[in-house]
Design an enzyme around this catalytic site. Structure first.
Site, PDB file in Angstrom:
ATOM      1  CG  LEU A  78      22.890  48.381   4.603  1.00  0.00           C
ATOM      2  CD1 LEU A  78      22.801  49.856   4.351  1.00  0.00           C
ATOM      3  CD2 LEU A  78      24.504  47.766   4.569  1.00  0.00           C
ATOM      4  NE  ARG A  79      24.175  42.351   5.349  1.00  0.00           N
ATOM      5  CZ  ARG A  79      24.801  41.950   4.057  1.00  0.00           C
ATOM      6  NH1 ARG A  79      23.994  41.819   3.311  1.00  0.00           N
ATOM      7  NH2 ARG A  79      25.945  42.416   4.095  1.00  0.00           N
ATOM      8  CB  SER A 113      22.456  49.541  11.689  1.00  0.00           C
ATOM      9  OG  SER A 113      23.633  49.488  10.966  1.00  0.00           O
ATOM     10  CG  ASN A 127      30.644  62.729  11.700  1.00  0.00           C
ATOM     11  OD1 ASN A 127      30.271  63.267  10.917  1.00  0.00           O
ATOM     12  ND2 ASN A 127      31.810  62.902  12.354  1.00  0.00           N
ATOM     13  CD  GLU A 137      27.375  48.536  18.407  1.00  0.00           C
ATOM     14  OE1 GLU A 137      26.629  48.866  19.128  1.00  0.00           O
ATOM     15  OE2 GLU A 137      26.689  48.083  17.205  1.00  0.00           O
ATOM     16  CG  LEU A 142      32.193  52.780  11.391  1.00  0.00           C
ATOM     17  CD1 LEU A 142      33.631  53.305  11.453  1.00  0.00           C
ATOM     18  CD2 LEU A 142      32.002  51.941  10.246  1.00  0.00           C
ATOM     19  CG  HIS A 160      25.999  46.508  14.227  1.00  0.00           C
ATOM     20  ND1 HIS A 160      26.224  47.761  14.676  1.00  0.00           N
ATOM     21  CD2 HIS A 160      25.579  46.467  12.998  1.00  0.00           C
ATOM     22  CE1 HIS A 160      25.448  48.830  14.022  1.00  0.00           C
ATOM     23  NE2 HIS A 160      24.937  47.904  12.579  1.00  0.00           N
ATOM     24  CB  SER A 161      23.541  41.440  17.182  1.00  0.00           C
ATOM     25  OG  SER A 161      23.817  41.389  18.281  1.00  0.00           O
ATOM     26  CD1 TRP A 162      18.765  41.958  14.181  1.00  0.00           C
ATOM     27  CD2 TRP A 162      17.405  43.461  15.004  1.00  0.00           C
ATOM     28  NE1 TRP A 162      18.328  42.717  13.155  1.00  0.00           N
ATOM     29  CE2 TRP A 162      17.511  43.720  13.634  1.00  0.00           C
ATOM     30  CE3 TRP A 162      16.395  44.248  15.863  1.00  0.00           C
ATOM     31  CZ2 TRP A 162      16.796  44.563  12.852  1.00  0.00           C
ATOM     32  CZ3 TRP A 162      15.850  45.513  15.147  1.00  0.00           C
ATOM     33  CH2 TRP A 162      16.055  45.626  13.624  1.00  0.00           C
TER      34      TRP A 162
END
Length: 333
Positions: free
Chosen positions: A86-87, A169, A197, A279, A281, A310-312
């Site tokens: 997203l960023r 993401s 979803n 993450e 979600l 939620h990370s690289w």
């Protein structure tokens, strides 16, 4: 008596006609020879050898788009598009510096294609520019990724129909959607912590808030109001039947901190907490997607490790886990 008029043309007229006829014959012969035996016009020259890294500027409806490329090690025609989150930054794709993706595929016969830009775009075609942040151009990322970019890369010998697409993401959501709508182009699709979803209860609102936070983008400029059909078209859960027969890889962590999470400073604790929620979600929607594919009888590879936010670093590991499947699908060993 009326004098008899000669029907002969002056000599200079006959000489001019002869020259014109000769030139016409020579021109026709040249054109015919060019059409029959001329060598094909070569594509643009690479500035680096096979296996090397290059930055291209690709013309598009959005202007020239920077694309980071690592060419196939042995000149193969396969490619893997890697989409950002997203960023996404305006100067480089995070796959090129937040992961070891290029090292992973450096000796493989596949070209890595990493488009730059597209913050909060979901890599889709927008209706109009975002008015909240005075966006200057209308995003047309689906057009770019499925028409303009493959046409450009074809000049370098990259085959549009031997392509995989994967993302993290936001990019994971887009990878599944684009693969579903462009079966003539993609053979593999991978989602690493994607949101699969996007029309589930609460997801429209969550996406709206996330895009406002990441650049003050107005989601209504992208897919219109929540009841607009564009929302359904861009929901992997809805278009899942169109993925029948495609090689698929889906991963998401549980949101529990794992081996890469060692916060120390307050900002690190904040980032970890945010990564946990995002993450969770992603895992929820990816699990729903798994059930959806099962009901449709569509096989896929799923990876749901017991930890990971939620990370690289986690996404880099999942790319490695899916590497063999990608190379096998695209015959790019």
């Amino acid at each position: 008596m009326t004098p008899v008029t000669s029907r002969r043309r002056p000599l200079r007229h006959r000489f001019s006609a002869l020259i014109a006829a000769t030139l016409a014959l020579l021109t026709a012969a040249t054109v015919a020879a060019a059409g029959a035996g001329a060598a094909p016009v070569p594509g643009p020259a690479r500035t680096v050898p096979s296996g090397g890294y290059e930055e291209l500027w690709v013309p598009s409806a959005m202007g020239n788009v920077k694309v980071q490329v690592q060419w196939a090690a042995r000149g193969g025609n396969a490619s893997l598009y890697l989409l950002d989150g997203l960023r996404a930054l305006p100067d480089r794709n995070a796959w090129s510096f937040d992961t070891n993706a290029m090292d992973q595929f450096r000796h493989d016969n596949i070209t890595l294609v990493m488009p730059v830009g597209g913050e909060s775009s979901f890599y889709t075609d927008w209706y109009y520019p975002s008015n909240f942040n005075q966006q200057q151009v209308t995003y047309k990322w689906e057009t770019f990724l499925t028409r303009e970019l493959p046409d450009f890369l074809a000049r370098y010998g990259v085959e549009r129909s031997n392509t995989g697409i994967a993302g993290v993401s936001m990019g994971g959501t887009a990878a599944m959607t684009l693969a579903a709508h462009h079966r003539d182009q993609f053979k593999f699709a991978g989602s690493y912590s994607g949101y699969l979803n996007t029309t589930a209860p609460g997801m429209r609102e969550a996406i709206r808030i996330a895009m406002l936070d990441a650049g003050r983008y107005n989601v209504d400029a992208m897919w219109g109001p929540p009841w607009n059909p564009a929302w359904l078209r861009n929901d992997p859960f809805v278009v899942a039947p169109q993925l029948q027969g495609m090689s698929l890889y889906v991963s998401a962590g549980t949101g529990f901190p794992g081996i890469y999470d060692h916060p120390g400073a307050p900002i690190e604790y904040w980032n970890t907490a945010m990564g946990m929620g995002l993450e969770l979600l992603s895992m929820t929607s990816s699990r729903a997607f798994q059930i959806r594919l099962a009901t449709l009888g569509i096989p896929a590879t799923f990876s749901f490790p017991p930890s990971g936010i939620h990370s690289w670093p986690y996404w880099s590991g999942e790319l490695w886990q899916s590497r063999a499947q990608i190379l096998h699908t695209l015959n790019a060993w």
